[in-house]
Design an enzyme around this catalytic site. Structure first.
Site, PDB file in Angstrom:
ATOM      1  N   GLU A  83      -4.501 -57.288 -66.918  1.00 41.70           N
ATOM      2  CA  GLU A  83      -5.581 -56.652 -66.181  1.00 41.70           C
ATOM      3  C   GLU A  83      -5.139 -55.315 -65.590  1.00 41.70           C
ATOM      4  O   GLU A  83      -5.898 -54.345 -65.561  1.00 41.70           O
ATOM      5  CB  GLU A  83      -6.071 -57.566 -65.062  1.00 41.70           C
ATOM      6  CG  GLU A  83      -6.681 -58.868 -65.544  1.00 41.70           C
ATOM      7  CD  GLU A  83      -5.645 -59.961 -65.776  1.00 41.70           C
ATOM      8  OE1 GLU A  83      -4.434 -59.645 -65.782  1.00 41.70           O
ATOM      9  OE2 GLU A  83      -6.040 -61.132 -65.965  1.00 41.70           O
ATOM     10  N   PRO A 295       8.242 -63.255 -76.348  1.00 37.75           N
ATOM     11  CA  PRO A 295       7.628 -64.335 -75.568  1.00 37.75           C
ATOM     12  C   PRO A 295       6.656 -63.779 -74.538  1.00 37.75           C
ATOM     13  O   PRO A 295       6.824 -62.664 -74.035  1.00 37.75           O
ATOM     14  CB  PRO A 295       8.820 -65.011 -74.872  1.00 37.75           C
ATOM     15  CG  PRO A 295      10.038 -64.504 -75.577  1.00 37.75           C
ATOM     16  CD  PRO A 295       9.679 -63.154 -76.105  1.00 37.75           C
ATOM     17  N   ARG A 296       5.652 -64.562 -74.226  1.00 37.72           N
ATOM     18  CA  ARG A 296       4.717 -64.175 -73.180  1.00 37.72           C
ATOM     19  C   ARG A 296       5.439 -64.004 -71.856  1.00 37.72           C
ATOM     20  O   ARG A 296       5.139 -63.109 -71.076  1.00 37.72           O
ATOM     21  CB  ARG A 296       3.610 -65.239 -73.059  1.00 37.72           C
ATOM     22  CG  ARG A 296       2.602 -64.975 -71.944  1.00 37.72           C
ATOM     23  CD  ARG A 296       1.860 -63.686 -72.148  1.00 37.72           C
ATOM     24  NE  ARG A 296       0.828 -63.489 -71.136  1.00 37.72           N
ATOM     25  CZ  ARG A 296       0.227 -62.330 -70.920  1.00 37.72           C
ATOM     26  NH1 ARG A 296       0.548 -61.273 -71.640  1.00 37.72           N
ATOM     27  NH2 ARG A 296      -0.707 -62.212 -69.994  1.00 37.72           N
ATOM     28  N   GLY A 337       7.718 -55.026 -70.595  1.00 45.86           N
ATOM     29  CA  GLY A 337       7.164 -53.686 -70.678  1.00 45.86           C
ATOM     30  C   GLY A 337       7.437 -52.920 -71.946  1.00 45.86           C
ATOM     31  O   GLY A 337       7.170 -51.718 -72.012  1.00 45.86           O
ATOM     32  N   ASN A 363      -4.685 -59.605 -75.987  1.00 44.62           N
ATOM     33  CA  ASN A 363      -5.268 -58.338 -76.443  1.00 44.62           C
ATOM     34  C   ASN A 363      -4.712 -57.936 -77.811  1.00 44.62           C
ATOM     35  O   ASN A 363      -3.519 -57.693 -77.963  1.00 44.62           O
ATOM     36  CB  ASN A 363      -4.969 -57.249 -75.406  1.00 44.62           C
ATOM     37  CG  ASN A 363      -5.686 -55.949 -75.711  1.00 44.62           C
ATOM     38  OD1 ASN A 363      -6.427 -55.849 -76.689  1.00 44.62           O
ATOM     39  ND2 ASN A 363      -5.474 -54.960 -74.871  1.00 44.62           N
ATOM     40  N   GLU A 366      -4.239 -53.465 -78.654  1.00 42.13           N
ATOM     41  CA  GLU A 366      -3.000 -52.728 -78.391  1.00 42.13           C
ATOM     42  C   GLU A 366      -2.151 -52.633 -79.658  1.00 42.13           C
ATOM     43  O   GLU A 366      -1.611 -51.578 -79.982  1.00 42.13           O
ATOM     44  CB  GLU A 366      -2.220 -53.410 -77.270  1.00 42.13           C
ATOM     45  CG  GLU A 366      -1.054 -52.594 -76.752  1.00 42.13           C
ATOM     46  CD  GLU A 366      -0.414 -53.215 -75.533  1.00 42.13           C
ATOM     47  OE1 GLU A 366       0.495 -52.575 -74.969  1.00 42.13           O
ATOM     48  OE2 GLU A 366      -0.806 -54.334 -75.143  1.00 42.13           O
TER      49      GLU A 366
END
Length: 461
Positions: A83, A295-296, A337, A363, A366
C-alpha cells in the site's frame, strides 16, 4: 408531499443508525483504552523480538521523532509495503506540483519503513503510524494537526478516523477495497452502525472496482463521495529505484548473462514446494537453469534455503552472495526492497501468493512494467480485477494458470521459444503502460476537488 415525507422518514432512519454507531464507537474507544497496558506490553515484546523498530517504536504511541513544519500538512497513511509503494507516486506528484504543502507519511510495518524511507522525497516526513488506541491517536493528532488525511486501501481504524474527523480534518480513502470476507464481517448488525459512522466521515472514497463501490454503499457510504480514478498499484512500476540498488545489481546481472533464468516472487510459506518441483522438472531439459526465489517475508529465506538443500540442489542466499556462482541452481533473495530491480534482470516472473488456497495474490503490474513475461496462480483475490484489465488490453500480458502442471507447461514454452517469450514480455509492458497512464493525475484531480477545496471552504465558513 409524499416525496417530502419519505425523505423525512429516511433522515430519521439514518439518524437512528448513526446514533447506534456513536454508541458502538464509545464502547470501542472505552475497550481499547482499557486494553492499552496490554497493548503496550505486546509492542514491547515485539520490539525485543526485533519486529518493531528498536528506537522509533514510541511513534506507535503517538510520540513524534520529527518537527512539525509550519503551514498546511497532508497526511498519507498506508499499513504496509504494498500500500505504501502504491501511494508513493501520489506523494511525489504532490511534492513536485504543490511544494507549499507539507507531507507526512505513516506506515505500520518495519518492512515498509525500511524500504520506503529510501524512496521518499527528502522533504517528506516519515513516521510510524499510531496504534488505534486513544492514548496514541490523540497525541499524534494534537502534534501533527493535519489539514487532510488520506488512508490507503482498507485502513478503517475507528479511533483513528473518528478522532481525525472530530478535528474537522478532511478524509479520503484512496485505492479503496473491501474484500467479501471484510464486507460480511462489517455487515454484521452488531458492527455495521460503526462502519456506517466511519464511512460517513469521508469526503472521498476512490474504490478499485464497481463491486467495491457497491460494498461501501451498502455499508453506509454516500454514493456522492464515491469516484473512480483507477488502481494506484498500476503506477508502482513508475517508481524510481535508488541508485545504490542499481549498483548492487551489477554483479548479479553479469552472472546471469549466459543462463536460462526465471523468478518466483512474493513466495509464501509452503509455496516453495511448488517452485522446487517446477525447477527440478525444468532442470531435466536445462541443466544450467537458475531459479530465483524472492520470499514474501525475508526471514523465510533461510528456511527455503534449507528445504532446497535437503533436495540436493545447490543454493545461494542474496544476503551472503551478491553474485551467483555457476554451480548454484537456486538464488534465494532474503533482502528487502530489491524486487523491482530483480524484475529487470529476469525475463520471466511467476508472482506468488497465488498457489495455495486462502492466499490472495500480489501486484503483477510491477513485473509487467519491468518487461517480464508474467504468470500467476489461481488464487489472486482482489487482484483478479488486475488480471482481467491487463488481459483486456493485451491477452498475452499475464497468464493465470490453474496449478503447477499448467505452470510447468507455460514455462517450458517461454524458455524454449525466444519469439514467444518476447511476445509475452512486450505485451506485459504495453499493458502496464496503458493501465498506469493517467492514474496518478486522476487521483490527484479527485483529491483537489473533493478534499482540498472542500477543506478550504469549510475552514473559511
Amino acid at each position: 408531499m409524499r416525496i417530502s415525507k419519505q425523505r423525512n422518514m429516511s433522515r430519521g432512519k439514518m439518524t437512528g443508525w448513526q446514533s447506534k454507531g456513536r454508541v458502538i464507537s464509545v464502547v470501542y474507544r472505552a475497550v481499547t483504552y482499557a486494553l492499552t497496558p496490554l497493548i503496550f506490553l505486546h509492542v514491547s515484546v515485539r520490539r525485543l523480538r526485533g519486529v518493531e523498530h528498536p528506537t522509533r517504536w514510541t511513534e506507535r504511541f503517538g510520540y513524534p521523532s520529527s518537527l512539525r513544519p509550519d503551514g498546511p500538512l497532508l497526511w498519507f497513511h498506508a499499513v504496509s509495503l504494498g500500500e505504501g509503494m502504491a501511494v508513493l507516486p501520489v506523494i511525489r506528484h504532490c511534492v513536485h506540483h504543490h511544494p507549499h504543502l507539507n507531507v507526512l507519511m505513516t506506515t505500520t510495518t518495519t518492512s515498509a519503513f525500511n524500504v520506503i524511507k529510501d524512496r521518499l522525497p527528502e522533504c517528506v516526513i516519515y513516521q510510524y503510524a499510531p496504534l488505534d488506541i486513544p492514548m496514541a491517536v490523540e497525541p499524534f493528532l494534537d502534534y501533527w494537526k493535519p489539514d487532510a488525511a488520506f488512508f490507503i486501501e482498507s485502513e478503517l481504524w475507528p479511533n483513528l478516523i473518528l478522532a481525525t474527523s472530530r478535528r474537522r480534518v478532511s478524509l479520503a480513502l484512496l485505492n479503496a477495497r473491501m474484500s467479501i470476507k471484510s464486507f460480511k464481517l462489517w455487515s454484521n448488525i452488531a458492527v455495521k452502525p460503526l462502519m456506517s459512522s466511519i464511512l460517513s466521515r469521508f469526503s472521498l472514497i476512490s474504490p478499485l472496482s464497481t463491486n467495491e463501490a457497491i460494498h461501501f454503499q451498502l455499508l453506509g457510504a454516500s454514493p456522492f463521495i464515491i469516484n473512480f480514478a483507477g488502481d494506484l498499484k498500476y503506477a508502482v512500476g513508475d517508481s524510481d529505484i535508488p541508485s545504490q540498488q542499481n549498483v548492487n545489481m551489477e554483479n548479479l546481472e553479469s552472472s546471469l548473462a549466459s543462463r536460462k533464468v526465471w523468478m518466483a516472487s512474493s513466495i509464501h510459506k509452503d509455496e516453495e514446494a511448488v517452485i522446487l518441483w517446477i525447477h527440478k522438472e525444468l532442470a531435466k531439459t536445462y541443466s544450467s537453469l537458475l531459479t530465483i526465489i524472492v520470499p514474501r517475508h525475508p526471514q523465510q529465506g533461510q528456511q527455503i534455503t534449507e528445504a532446497v538443500q535437503r533436495e540436493g540442489v545447490n543454493v545461494a542466499l542474496r544476503s551472503q552472495s551478491k553474485a551467483v556462482l555457476p554451480s548454484a541452481n537456486f538464488y534465494v533473495v532474503d533482502t528487502l526492497g530489491e524486487l523491482k530491480s530483480l524484475y529487470r534482470l529476469s525475463p520471466i516472473a511467476v508472482v506468488g501468493g497465488s498457489f495455495i488456497q486462502g492466499l490472495s495474490g500480489h501486484n503483477m503490474c510491477e513485473a509487467a512494467a519491468a518487461g517480464c513475461a508474467v504468470l500467476t496462480g489461481p488464487h489472486v483475490g482482489h487482484f483478479s480485477q488486475m488480471v482481467q484489465e491487463m488481459q483486456r488490453l493485451e491477452p498475452l500480458s499475464v497468464q493465470q494458470v490453474a496449478g503447477k502442471i499448467e505452470l510447468l507447461d507455460h514455462l517450458r514454452k517461454l524458455l524454449s521459444d525466444a519469439k514467444t517469450l518476447e511476445d509475452h514480455r512486450i505485451a506485459a509492458k504495453k499493458a502496464a503502460f496503458g493501465l498506469s497512464r493517467g492514474v496518478v493525475q486522476n487521483v490527484w484531480n479527485l483529491i483537489d476537488i473533493h478534499v482540498l477545496k472542500k477543506h478550504v471552504q469549510e475552514r473559511d465558513m
